[in-house]
Design a protein around this motif. Structure first.
Motif, PDB file in Angstrom:
ATOM      1  N   TRP A  81       0.822  -1.216   0.000  1.00 56.02           N
ATOM      2  CA  TRP A  81       0.000   0.000   0.000  1.00 56.02           C
ATOM      3  C   TRP A  81       0.856   1.266   0.000  1.00 56.02           C
ATOM      4  O   TRP A  81       0.569   2.231  -0.719  1.00 56.02           O
ATOM      5  N   LYS A 167      -3.962   2.863   5.939  1.00 60.41           N
ATOM      6  CA  LYS A 167      -3.950   1.443   5.553  1.00 60.41           C
ATOM      7  C   LYS A 167      -5.262   1.096   4.845  1.00 60.41           C
ATOM      8  O   LYS A 167      -6.249   1.843   4.934  1.00 60.41           O
ATOM      9  N   PRO A 169      -8.688  -0.293   4.407  1.00 61.29           N
ATOM     10  CA  PRO A 169      -9.711  -0.710   5.361  1.00 61.29           C
ATOM     11  C   PRO A 169     -10.298  -2.071   4.975  1.00 61.29           C
ATOM     12  O   PRO A 169     -10.304  -2.434   3.797  1.00 61.29           O
ATOM     13  N   LYS A 170     -10.784  -2.803   5.991  1.00 59.46           N
ATOM     14  CA  LYS A 170     -11.447  -4.080   5.689  1.00 59.46           C
ATOM     15  C   LYS A 170     -12.873  -3.813   5.231  1.00 59.46           C
ATOM     16  O   LYS A 170     -13.451  -4.593   4.481  1.00 59.46           O
ATOM     17  N   SER A 171     -13.443  -2.731   5.740  1.00 63.73           N
ATOM     18  CA  SER A 171     -14.808  -2.389   5.332  1.00 63.73           C
ATOM     19  C   SER A 171     -14.924  -0.882   5.165  1.00 63.73           C
ATOM     20  O   SER A 171     -14.214  -0.114   5.818  1.00 63.73           O
ATOM     21  N   TYR A 188     -11.374   0.563  -3.401  1.00 66.19           N
ATOM     22  CA  TYR A 188     -11.221  -0.206  -2.159  1.00 66.19           C
ATOM     23  C   TYR A 188     -11.860  -1.588  -2.246  1.00 66.19           C
ATOM     24  O   TYR A 188     -11.377  -2.532  -1.602  1.00 66.19           O
ATOM     25  N   GLY A 192      -9.977  -5.406  -1.655  1.00 61.15           N
ATOM     26  CA  GLY A 192     -10.463  -6.404  -0.712  1.00 61.15           C
ATOM     27  C   GLY A 192     -11.414  -5.889   0.352  1.00 61.15           C
ATOM     28  O   GLY A 192     -11.884  -6.669   1.179  1.00 61.15           O
ATOM     29  N   ALA A 193     -11.693  -4.592   0.356  1.00 58.42           N
ATOM     30  CA  ALA A 193     -12.615  -4.069   1.379  1.00 58.42           C
ATOM     31  C   ALA A 193     -14.051  -4.437   1.035  1.00 58.42           C
ATOM     32  O   ALA A 193     -14.409  -4.543  -0.138  1.00 58.42           O
ATOM     33  N   GLU A 194     -14.842  -4.635   2.088  1.00 50.95           N
ATOM     34  CA  GLU A 194     -16.273  -4.831   1.855  1.00 50.95           C
ATOM     35  C   GLU A 194     -16.885  -3.435   1.766  1.00 50.95           C
ATOM     36  O   GLU A 194     -16.856  -2.673   2.744  1.00 50.95           O
ATOM     37  N   LYS A 241     -14.421   0.419  16.351  1.00 53.61           N
ATOM     38  CA  LYS A 241     -14.034  -0.236  15.106  1.00 53.61           C
ATOM     39  C   LYS A 241     -13.628   0.788  14.046  1.00 53.61           C
ATOM     40  O   LYS A 241     -12.673   0.603  13.312  1.00 53.61           O
ATOM     41  N   ALA A 260     -18.391   0.437   9.849  1.00 50.14           N
ATOM     42  CA  ALA A 260     -17.267   0.075   8.975  1.00 50.14           C
ATOM     43  C   ALA A 260     -15.990   0.698   9.509  1.00 50.14           C
ATOM     44  O   ALA A 260     -16.034   1.587  10.362  1.00 50.14           O
ATOM     45  N   ASP A 261     -14.852   0.240   8.978  1.00 50.23           N
ATOM     46  CA  ASP A 261     -13.571   0.820   9.386  1.00 50.23           C
ATOM     47  C   ASP A 261     -13.487   2.291   8.980  1.00 50.23           C
ATOM     48  O   ASP A 261     -12.950   3.121   9.693  1.00 50.23           O
TER      49      ASP A 261
END
Ligand code: NAI
Length: 462
Positions: A81, A167, A169-171, A188, A192-194, A241, A260-261
């Protein structure tokens, strides 16, 4: 203190283009810019950096989805990243330096600092007051805020923060299914982010031809983006979160929350004119914050002009550029003009979406008799070869005269293909003119020709 023929305030695509063209036309020009680099929002925190991230993540997607299909055996790419952000920074740097070079080449003086207009014919930058026969306000726009959604550019971000997250985010929750939300949401999601997009209206991309918008949503959903439509966001707050967004569904007023993140607020932009001293100067403003201008970009104060996002019209870099050229020509005593009927719009997702002219909904509203020629990229050999058969070209032409009224494309290279129709419309061309023009095979552009053929005797490959 110095005297200039023209001082442009703001070095975004509207301002810097205006300054260069005015200098080319023989005027003594200065451009005021407070940022450390030229290019405005577009080059520094908008169009250009987002295209770098779209390109990088599209390449990732290609490797993940399509390399093996073409017999390319490679380990799946790992995302670094920091390196990707550094690449984005390099792209910004080479573009902004390019404008600096163009300023030098064209003898445009860069006045570094904050510009304001203490009186007609005067521009203050720092402690210096410069004199100018003409002043152009090209100060652009800023993200509009949403009540109850406090932006901190860390967990609740605008496009500026979204381009520089520390970084991945995952979501992510994206508020607003407009151009920014979908472009950054795509970036995003591919990383891989949701991604969940929460949109007030019942469709994505307001103003887009409804059939194309629907097809667009389907394709994005296939890519993993989730949509909550008809949802009015009430507020957002930071949590352990990341952040939590509360919204109400318009159909039944039911209240919901989503966490979400990172939350991206992409609910539009507003003109940026603060600190210029326009109120004291008596410059007339419109209720939505734009500078009021006539069709020669003149404000009510003699010698003061305005262009780009600071005035009415679509907030697009290329609209601002065209206005920059036109106002430079007008100030230089020529006849500058912008054809607002032929301004393309592009969303740089994969596939791209592009449009120009009227949508089918607008033609219906106008009660205009029209015909539609459509062609799916499934019938285009080149598109199939590169796994981009999803999408279509939709051409709208006057029923009686065959004159092209609009074009909407979702598919590979749409943002470039649309310009064939822009030129055609500038020349008042008919669908038949496009259909009878030889198009090289195999190219994506054949799909445009096929849509034109579909307005007449029919497409060949459908
Ligand atoms: P936008 O105006 O395109 O979309 C904003 C969306 O937010 C709309 O769909 C609206 O219905 C929705 N919205 C507003 N309030 C809401 C609420 N409370 N809850 C849920 N949804 C809500 O604005 P965007 O995407 O922020 O872009 C700003 C400007 O920048 C636009 O004028 C756009 O054209 C321009 N831009 C153009 C690009 C391009 O040409 N590729 C790229 C990026 C920006």
């Amino acid at each position: 203190m110095a005297n200039f023929d023209l001082i442009v305030i703001g070095a975004g695509p509207g301002g810097y283009v205006c300054a260069i063209r005015a200098a080319q036309l023989g005027l003594k020009v200065a451009c005021v810019e407070a940022r450390d680099t030229l290019g405005g929002t577009c080059l520094n925190v908008g169009c250009i950096p987002s295209k770098a991230l779209l390109h990088a993540t599209h390449s990732l997607h290609e490797a993940e989805e399509n390399f093996a299909k073409m017999g390319l055996k490679v380990d799946l790419p790992k995302v670094d990243w920091d390196k990707m952000l550094a690449y984005k920074g390099d792209v910004i740097g080479s573009n902004t330096k390019g404008i600096e070079f163009l300023f030098k080449k064209n003898k445009v003086t860069w006045l570094k600092g904050w510009g304001s207009i203490p009186a007609a014919g005067k521009v203050k930058v720092g402690d210096d007051i410069h004199e100018a026969k003409a002043i152009v306000i090209a100060t652009g726009s800023e993200p509009s805020s949403l009540p109850g959604v406090p932006v901190d550019e860390k967990t609740i971000v605008t496009s500026t923060g979204a381009l520089a997250l520390p970084k991945i985010p995952k979501s992510m929750v994206v508020i607003g299914a407009g151009v920014i939300g979908l472009e950054m949401g795509s970036v995003y999601a591919r990383l891989g982010a949701e991604v969940t997009v929460v949109e007030y209206l019942d469709a994505i991309t307001p103003g887009m031809d409804a059939e194309i918008a629907k097809a667009f949503q389907k394709i994005l959903a296939k890519q993993g983006l989730k949509f909550v439509l008809g949802a009015a966001v009430q507020g957002a707050e930071a949590t352990k979160k990341g952040a939590k967004v509360s919204y109400k569904l318009r159909k039944d007023d039911s209240a919901h929350e989503i966490e979400a993140d990172v939350v991206l607020v992409a609910t539009g932009r507003k003109p940026y004119t603060a600190g210029l001293g326009l109120e004291a100067l008596g410059v007339e403003m419109l209720p939505r914050g734009q500078v009021k201008t006539d069709d020669h970009f003149r404000t009510n104060v003699p010698g003061v002009y305005a262009i780009g996002d600071a005035i009415v019209g679509p907030m697009l870099a290329h609209k601002a550029e065209d206005e920059g050229v036109a106002v430079a020509e007008i100030i230089a005593g020529k006849h500058g003009h912008v054809n607002y009927g032929v301004i393309p719009g592009v969303v740089y997702t994969t596939p791209e979406v592009a449009s120009v002219g009227a949508t089918e909904e607008q033609l219906k509203e106008q009660g205009r008799a029209y015909k539609v020629g459509k062609f799916s990229f499934m019938g285009n050999g080149r598109a199939k070869a590169v796994f981009q058969g999803d999408g279509m070209v939709k051409l709208l032409a006057d029923k009686a005269t065959d004159r092209i009224l609009g074009c909407h494309i979702i598919g590979p290279g749409a943002g470039d293909l649309i310009h064939e129709i822009c030129v055609a419309m500038e020349f008042g061309a008919s669908a038949e003119d496009v259909a009878r023009t030889c198009h090289a095979h195999p190219t994506f552009s054949e799909a445009v020709r096929e849509a034109a053929l579909a307005c007449g005797d029919g497409a060949i490959h459908s």
